[in-house]
Write a protein that holds these residues in place. Structure first.
Motif, PDB file in Angstrom:
ATOM      1  N   VAL A  71       0.865  -1.176   0.000  1.00  0.00           N
ATOM      2  CA  VAL A  71       0.000   0.000   0.000  1.00  0.00           C
ATOM      3  C   VAL A  71       0.904   1.228   0.000  1.00  0.00           C
ATOM      4  N   THR A  72       0.748   2.074  -1.004  1.00  0.00           N
ATOM      5  CA  THR A  72       1.559   3.289  -1.105  1.00  0.00           C
ATOM      6  C   THR A  72       0.704   4.526  -0.841  1.00  0.00           C
ATOM      7  N   SER A  73       1.380   5.617  -0.507  1.00  0.00           N
ATOM      8  CA  SER A  73       0.651   6.871  -0.321  1.00  0.00           C
ATOM      9  C   SER A  73       0.026   7.339  -1.627  1.00  0.00           C
ATOM     10  N   ALA A  74       0.622   6.952  -2.761  1.00  0.00           N
ATOM     11  CA  ALA A  74       0.032   7.302  -4.051  1.00  0.00           C
ATOM     12  C   ALA A  74      -1.321   6.622  -4.231  1.00  0.00           C
ATOM     13  N   GLN A  75      -1.406   5.337  -3.896  1.00  0.00           N
ATOM     14  CA  GLN A  75      -2.679   4.622  -3.990  1.00  0.00           C
ATOM     15  C   GLN A  75      -3.726   5.231  -3.077  1.00  0.00           C
ATOM     16  N   ALA A  76      -3.341   5.511  -1.837  1.00  0.00           N
ATOM     17  CA  ALA A  76      -4.278   6.086  -0.881  1.00  0.00           C
ATOM     18  C   ALA A  76      -4.738   7.469  -1.324  1.00  0.00           C
ATOM     19  N   THR A  77      -3.814   8.244  -1.895  1.00  0.00           N
ATOM     20  CA  THR A  77      -4.164   9.579  -2.374  1.00  0.00           C
ATOM     21  C   THR A  77      -5.138   9.509  -3.534  1.00  0.00           C
ATOM     22  N   ALA A  78      -4.856   8.645  -4.492  1.00  0.00           N
ATOM     23  CA  ALA A  78      -5.751   8.498  -5.640  1.00  0.00           C
ATOM     24  C   ALA A  78      -7.131   8.032  -5.196  1.00  0.00           C
ATOM     25  N   HIS A  79      -7.175   7.098  -4.248  1.00  0.00           N
ATOM     26  CA  HIS A  79      -8.457   6.606  -3.730  1.00  0.00           C
ATOM     27  C   HIS A  79      -9.225   7.737  -3.053  1.00  0.00           C
ATOM     28  N   TRP A  80      -8.530   8.528  -2.226  1.00  0.00           N
ATOM     29  CA  TRP A  80      -9.170   9.623  -1.504  1.00  0.00           C
ATOM     30  C   TRP A  80      -9.681  10.686  -2.475  1.00  0.00           C
ATOM     31  N   ILE A  81      -8.898  11.022  -3.473  1.00  0.00           N
ATOM     32  CA  ILE A  81      -9.331  12.006  -4.474  1.00  0.00           C
ATOM     33  C   ILE A  81     -10.576  11.515  -5.202  1.00  0.00           C
ATOM     34  N   GLY A  82     -10.607  10.231  -5.532  1.00  0.00           N
ATOM     35  CA  GLY A  82     -11.776   9.675  -6.194  1.00  0.00           C
ATOM     36  C   GLY A  82     -13.020   9.763  -5.329  1.00  0.00           C
ATOM     37  N   LEU A 102      -3.169   7.672 -10.074  1.00  0.00           N
ATOM     38  CA  LEU A 102      -4.172   8.669 -10.453  1.00  0.00           C
ATOM     39  C   LEU A 102      -4.892   8.262 -11.731  1.00  0.00           C
ATOM     40  N   HIS A 103      -4.146   7.734 -12.680  1.00  0.00           N
ATOM     41  CA  HIS A 103      -4.766   7.269 -13.926  1.00  0.00           C
ATOM     42  C   HIS A 103      -5.773   6.144 -13.657  1.00  0.00           C
ATOM     43  N   THR A 173       2.426  29.973  -2.031  1.00  0.00           N
ATOM     44  CA  THR A 173       0.989  30.207  -2.224  1.00  0.00           C
ATOM     45  C   THR A 173       0.273  30.648  -0.955  1.00  0.00           C
ATOM     46  N   GLY A 174       0.856  30.358   0.196  1.00  0.00           N
ATOM     47  CA  GLY A 174       0.163  30.620   1.451  1.00  0.00           C
ATOM     48  C   GLY A 174      -0.946  29.626   1.731  1.00  0.00           C
ATOM     49  N   ILE A 175      -0.965  28.515   0.993  1.00  0.00           N
ATOM     50  CA  ILE A 175      -2.004  27.489   1.137  1.00  0.00           C
ATOM     51  C   ILE A 175      -1.391  26.224   1.723  1.00  0.00           C
ATOM     52  N   ARG A 176      -1.983  25.720   2.789  1.00  0.00           N
ATOM     53  CA  ARG A 176      -1.541  24.463   3.374  1.00  0.00           C
ATOM     54  C   ARG A 176      -2.187  23.295   2.629  1.00  0.00           C
ATOM     55  N   PRO A 177      -1.422  22.281   2.268  1.00  0.00           N
ATOM     56  CA  PRO A 177      -2.002  21.149   1.551  1.00  0.00           C
ATOM     57  C   PRO A 177      -2.764  20.216   2.482  1.00  0.00           C
ATOM     58  N   THR A 178      -3.604  19.398   1.893  1.00  0.00           N
ATOM     59  CA  THR A 178      -4.207  18.271   2.602  1.00  0.00           C
ATOM     60  C   THR A 178      -3.297  17.075   2.385  1.00  0.00           C
ATOM     61  N   PHE A 179      -2.776  16.494   3.459  1.00  0.00           N
ATOM     62  CA  PHE A 179      -1.907  15.325   3.350  1.00  0.00           C
ATOM     63  C   PHE A 179      -2.728  14.045   3.531  1.00  0.00           C
ATOM     64  N   ILE A 180      -2.340  13.006   2.789  1.00  0.00           N
ATOM     65  CA  ILE A 180      -3.055  11.729   2.815  1.00  0.00           C
ATOM     66  C   ILE A 180      -2.239  10.637   3.495  1.00  0.00           C
ATOM     67  N   GLY A 181      -0.930  10.642   3.309  1.00  0.00           N
ATOM     68  CA  GLY A 181      -0.069   9.592   3.840  1.00  0.00           C
ATOM     69  C   GLY A 181       0.125   9.683   5.337  1.00  0.00           C
ATOM     70  N   LYS A 182       0.875   8.742   5.877  1.00  0.00           N
ATOM     71  CA  LYS A 182       1.173   8.726   7.307  1.00  0.00           C
ATOM     72  C   LYS A 182       1.745  10.060   7.749  1.00  0.00           C
ATOM     73  N   PRO A 183       1.276  10.644   8.859  1.00  0.00           N
ATOM     74  CA  PRO A 183       0.462  10.048   9.926  1.00  0.00           C
ATOM     75  C   PRO A 183      -1.033  10.334   9.812  1.00  0.00           C
ATOM     76  N   GLU A 184      -1.496  10.700   8.627  1.00  0.00           N
ATOM     77  CA  GLU A 184      -2.902  11.089   8.477  1.00  0.00           C
ATOM     78  C   GLU A 184      -3.813   9.871   8.420  1.00  0.00           C
ATOM     79  N   ARG A 185      -5.076  10.111   8.714  1.00  0.00           N
ATOM     80  CA  ARG A 185      -6.040   9.022   8.802  1.00  0.00           C
ATOM     81  C   ARG A 185      -6.374   8.353   7.456  1.00  0.00           C
ATOM     82  N   PRO A 186      -6.462   9.102   6.331  1.00  0.00           N
ATOM     83  CA  PRO A 186      -6.906   8.454   5.091  1.00  0.00           C
ATOM     84  C   PRO A 186      -6.096   7.223   4.695  1.00  0.00           C
ATOM     85  N   ILE A 187      -4.768   7.295   4.802  1.00  0.00           N
ATOM     86  CA  ILE A 187      -3.977   6.133   4.387  1.00  0.00           C
ATOM     87  C   ILE A 187      -4.163   4.971   5.354  1.00  0.00           C
ATOM     88  N   MET A 188      -4.396   5.257   6.624  1.00  0.00           N
ATOM     89  CA  MET A 188      -4.570   4.179   7.593  1.00  0.00           C
ATOM     90  C   MET A 188      -5.914   3.490   7.405  1.00  0.00           C
TER      91      MET A 188
END
Length: 256
Positions: A71-82, A102-103, A173-188
Motif C-alpha cells: 500500500v503506497t501513499s500514491a494509492q491512498a491519495t488516488a483513492h481519496w481524491i476519487g 491517479l490514472h 501560495t500561502g495554502i496548506r495542503p491536505t496530506f493523505i499519507g502517514k500520519p494522516e487518517r486516510p492512508i490508515m
C-alpha cells in the motif's frame, strides 16, 4: 497458537532497508511473521514506485512480497481524491507510482486550470513545475500532498523528501495542503480495509516517530518503533508521542 496481533502494517524505508542496503533485522522479522502465518501489508509513504516495483525491490532484498501486499501513499491519495471529487482533472508533480495510481482512479491530467494539484516525491522537480503548481493553486485548485515526509533515510544519509518540496509550494501560495499519507487518517483507513483487520488486531511497525508511530496513535492502533532509521533513542525520549513498544533491532520482537 493465537497471537494478539493478527495483522501487521510495516514501513519500508528505514525499517526494512535504507536506500540500497537491506536491514538484516527486518529480514528476520518478516520471516518470523511469514512462518507464523500472520498477515502483513507493506505500508509506505513513498509515492514514486508502483506496487509492482515496490514488491520487486523487496524481493530483491529477500523479502516475501507480492504487489497486493503493498500500500503506497500514491494509492491512498488516488483513492481519496476519487471519493472526494469523482474523476477530477489534476496537475501531478510526482513519478510513475503517483501518475499510475491517479490514472487508474480515473483522473485526467491537465496543466491549465486543473481541479486538483497533487504532489508526491519528484526527483526531477523544477522551478517550472513549482510555478505551474502555484498558478493552479492561486486559481483555486485543491492542494493535495501524498505525504509530508521532509527527509528520506538512505545509505547516504537523510535526503530531501516530499515534504521539503511541498513546503516551497505552500510558502509561495500561502495554502496548506491536505496530506493523505502517514500520519494522516486516510492512508490508515485505506490500509486497514485492504488488510481486512480491526485496529485492535493490528500493529504498525516503523522507524519514524512522527509518521509511522503517530499514524497508529491517530487511529488507535498499537505501534512498534525500531531505532534503525529516522528517529533516534534521544529524540524518542524527548518526544510527547510514544509507541506501544520500542526495539533497537526487529530481531528483538517476540510476536506477541
Amino acid at each position: 497458537m493465537s497471537y494478539r496481533y493478527r495483522g501487521y502494517l510495516i514501513d519500508l524505508d528505514g525499517t526494512l532497508f535504507r536506500g540500497r542496503e537491506v536491514i538484516e533485522g527486518g529480514l528476520a522479522f518478516v520471516s518470523g511473521l511469514e512462518k507464523r502465518g500472520i498477515q502483513t501489508l507493506y505500508l509506505t509513504n513513498n509515492a514514486s514506485r508502483t506496487p509492482e516495483q515496490v514488491a520487486e525491490k523487496l524481493r530483491d532484498f529477500g523479502y516475501p512480497a507480492a504487489p497486493e501486499q503493498v500500500v503506497t501513499s500514491a494509492q491512498a491519495t488516488a483513492h481519496w481524491i476519487g471519493e472526494q471529487f469523482g474523476r477530477p482533472s489534476v496537475y501531478a508533480i510526482g513519478e510513475e507510482g503517483l501518475r499510475k495510481a491517479l490514472h487508474e482512479a480515473g483522473c485526467t491530467f491537465e496543466e491549465q486550470n486543473p481541479d486538483v494539484v497533487v504532489m508526491g516525491i519528484d526527483r526531477a522537480f523544477s522551478y517550472d513545475k513549482m510555478k505551474t503548481a502555484c498558478l493552479a493553486i492561486h486559481a483555486g485548485a485543491r492542494f493535495i500532498g501524498t505525504n509530508g515526509d521532509r527527509a528520506l533515510p538512505t545509505e547516504e544519509g537523510l535526503l530531501p523528501g516530499n515534504g521539503s518540496l511541498i513546503a516551497g509550494v505552500a510558502a509561495a501560495t500561502g495554502i496548506r495542503p491536505t496530506f493523505i499519507g502517514k500520519p494522516e487518517r486516510p492512508i490508515m483507513d485505506f490500509a486497514l480495509k485492504r488488510l481486512g483487520m480491526k485496529p485492535e488486531e493490528t500493529l504498525v511497525v516503523g522507524d519514524n516517530l512522527m509518521t509511522d508511530i503517530l499514524a497508529g496513535v491517530n487511529v488507535g492502533i498499537d505501534t512498534l518503533l525500531v531505532f534503525s532509521g529516522v528517529t533516534t533513542p534521544m529524540e524518542y525520549r524527548q518526544s510527547k508521542v510514544k509507541a506501544t513498544y520500542t526495539v533497537s533491532d526487529l530481531r528483538e520482537w517476540d510476536y506477541i
